[in-house]
Design a protein around this motif. Structure first.
Motif: not given
Length: 637
Positions: A14, A66, A68-71, A73, A75, A79, A99, A101
């Motif tokens: 990430t 998709k 996510h800055e926060d792995c 998180k 989906s 989404e 993703t 995440g």
């Protein structure tokens, strides 16, 4: 590996990604999995898809990414729903959600259950990281051994340039001066502003170009040594491996533009590219060679240039079995005529090497065969000696060359020798070699007992037979790739394919009342010789088969589609002329003749045909081998 534990892997991955790079990584992942036609569609209003591709099975596929800055998180349901909704919208059956995440197991089950008619795949951050680690190619692009990041690797493209008139190679750094090469690099940089290009003269095996046609005759660059000399382009700055196909297309256009009108026609063939890793090792990519062609009338892909599908008047549809492939023709329903459209070309280089090995093997069997020169006869005069397998009249018209062959020269399969003995004899029931040689020895011992019978050494017999016919051990340098191959398997024809290697031949069959007088000389005189090289007529009691070899300047520069347009007009003119000299009651029966004589329907595919297609089943026991001739009889019945 410098990263430990699944969570650590995901976090490291990430850290190197952003929304754009996630799509790039997804594209590389599709490439590694053998997908083709990979296109990015991300951006505002992408409709729930970021990538489009075609998988190994030929199925269309959409990919939704998709980031996510926060792995850590997960989906959301909204989404995840974008993918099946996009598939339904675009009428696709397969999709992948990717993703960095997490994806909850419950969400996966929900969507797999709710959309059971769709083939959905979910790849989360852990899965994605492991895909990179487990793939040598992805690892070389996205992992440096300690951390994940997009590594700026170079791609090596072997390229072959061949001009058509002389069939001679062109090597960019050898046959053009430094200023011209600099101009080419400048033109490339105008289109690819983020790339850097390097041209080299390199030596490659022809394997990266196969099926590869060597020049005729061989040149110093290609054929003068064990390794052939080609150009090599090294490119830095490619965004994804999936961009290679589109990059090749653009480069071909730039090179053709750079060459200008210096050559009447030229083919550029890209060999299998390789990724140059950090340690300068090369990882061969799973991309087939591809050729592009440039003439005064066409610029584009070689396969499109020779494509015979989808013409308005000519159809390659038929119900031929594999064993009837040589009878396939293009058929014109409008005129009820057909067209033979083979390509006469040199064998692929690897096929030539295989053929040499086969000839070497056959020579050993030839030397075990028996040859004799006997007095000319009408019926075999030696009752205690088996009749020869083949016989031919010698040039003095008084004697006959007779041959008793080893069984491998009589249609039985024959292996190229190897260290082990697990060859075709372990699959088929073949004649016993010792018994066969005993039989030949008995013939050899009996022949000298007769007056005017002369035994001939096998090496001498080979040259005598070559004088009255063809060299039985000659290397076939050129072959005719028949119309069926050109229609169905053009990618198997060795490239570069020279445009003038196409040999169009029009075929028309007329029917008339028995004993009607039809003269072949009259037919030949009525056909315009300016557009014809030769005319053959098989005249029977109730029909005649006319074969007309066409002479078309368009085969030098125009695509096969354009050539067929010209053939249509010419065929109509020739047919109208022939009808004026044929008996009044004659009719054109080309399609009907093909069906009656060859049991092959032109213009009708196997699904519409009433023809039966037989396979074969080995009814022998596990330890009993099938006879080779039995198999061949079943295949050709």
């Amino acid at each position: 590996m410098g990263v430990k534990g699944p969570e650590k892997i995901k976090e490291k991955l990430t850290a190197c990604l952003d929304p754009k790079l996630l799509v790039d990584l997804a594209a590389d992942l599709l490439f590694v999995k053998g997908h083709s036609t990979i296109r990015k569609t991300d951006g505002p209003g992408d409709g729930g898809r970021d990538l489009f591709s075609i998988d190994r099975n030929g199925d269309k596929l959409l990919v939704q990414c998709k980031f996510h800055e926060d792995c850590d998180k997960t989906s959301s349901s909204r989404e995840l729903s974008e993918l099946p909704m996009a598939l339904i919208k675009f009428n696709y059956k397969k999709g992948i959600f990717i993703t960095n995440g997490k994806i909850s197991p419950q969400s996966k089950r929900e969507y797999l259950d709710n959309y059971s008619h769709l083939d959905l795949t979910f790849i989360d951050g852990n899965d994605l990281a492991m895909e990179v680690i487990d793939s040598p190619l992805l690892k070389a692009v996205w992992f440096d051994g300690h951390d994940f990041h997009k590594i700026s690797n170079s791609i090596s493209f072997p390229i072959l340039l061949r001009e058509h008139n002389e069939d001679l190679p062109l090597i960019i750094t050898r046959h053009f001066d430094d200023t011209e090469v600099e101009n080419l690099i400048y033109e490339l940089n105008v289109v690819f502003s983020n790339f850097s290009f390097t041209f080299k003269n390199s030596f490659f095996s022809t394997d990266c170009f196969e099926p590869y046609k060597a020049p005729e005759p061989l040149s110093n660059e290609e054929g003068g040594s064990s390794l052939f000399s080609f150009s090599e382009i090294i490119i830095e700055g490619l965004n994804t491996l999936a961009d290679i196909d589109s990059t090749r297309v653009k480069i071909s256009k730039i090179i053709f533009s750079w060459l200008g009108d210096r050559f009447d026609g030229i083919t550029l063939r890209f060999g299998i590219p390789s990724l140059i890793a950090k340690d300068d090792s090369k990882i061969e990519l799973n991309i087939s060679p591809e050729s592009f062609i440039n003439t005064k009338d066409y610029t584009g892909k070689e396969l499109d240039f020779y494509n015979l599908d989808g013409h308005e008047f000519w159809s390659g549809v038929n119900d031929a079995r594999v064993t009837e492939a040589g009878l396939i023709r293009l058929y014109c329903h409008k005129l009820n005529v057909c067209l033979d459209y083979p390509i006469n070309s040199r064998l692929a280089w690897k096929q030539q090497l295989t053929r040499i090995a086969s000839i070497e093997n056959l020579k050993t069997k030839w030397n075990k065969s028996i040859f004799a020169l006997v007095e000319k006869y009408d019926e075999w005069p030696y009752s205690d000696i088996e009749e020869p397998d083949e016989a031919g009249l010698w040039i003095d018209n008084k004697k006959i060359i007779c041959a008793w062959f080893h069984f491998s020269l009589l249609g039985w399969p024959s292996d190229v020798r190897s260290r082990n003995n697990d060859g075709l004899g372990s699959i088929f029931k073949l004649p016993d070699d010792a018994e066969w040689l005993d039989k030949l020895d008995s013939i050899k011992n009996c022949l000298p007992s007769y007056k005017n019978v002369e035994l001939i050494e096998p090496a001498v017999a080979r040259h005598m037979i070559a004088i009255i016919g063809e060299d039985p051990m000659g290397l076939e340098e050129k072959v005719l790739y028949h119309t069926g191959e050109v229609i169905n398997y053009p990618e198997g024809i060795p490239s570069p394919i020279l445009p003038n290697s196409r040999i169009p031949r029009l075929e028309i069959v007329f029917a008339y009342h028995e004993d009607t007088v039809v003269e072949s000389d009259v037919i030949k005189l009525f056909i315009d010789q300016e557009s014809v090289t030769d005319v053959e007529c098989d005249i029977m009691n109730d029909h005649c088969h006319v074969r007309i070899n066409l002479k078309l300047e368009s085969t030098q520069t125009k695509s096969s589609s354009e050539v067929l347009n010209e053939v249509t007009q010419l065929a109509e003119q020739i047919l109208n002329k022939l009808i004026t000299i044929m008996p009044k009651e004659c009719i054109v029966i080309t399609r009907e003749y093909w069906k009656k004589k060859y049991n092959l329907s032109l213009g009708i595919d196997w699904q519409e045909s009433g023809k039966h297609y037989y396979g074969f089943t080995n009814t022998k026991t596990d330890n009993e081998l099938m006879d080779f001739h039995e198999i061949m009889n079943r295949l050709t019945s």
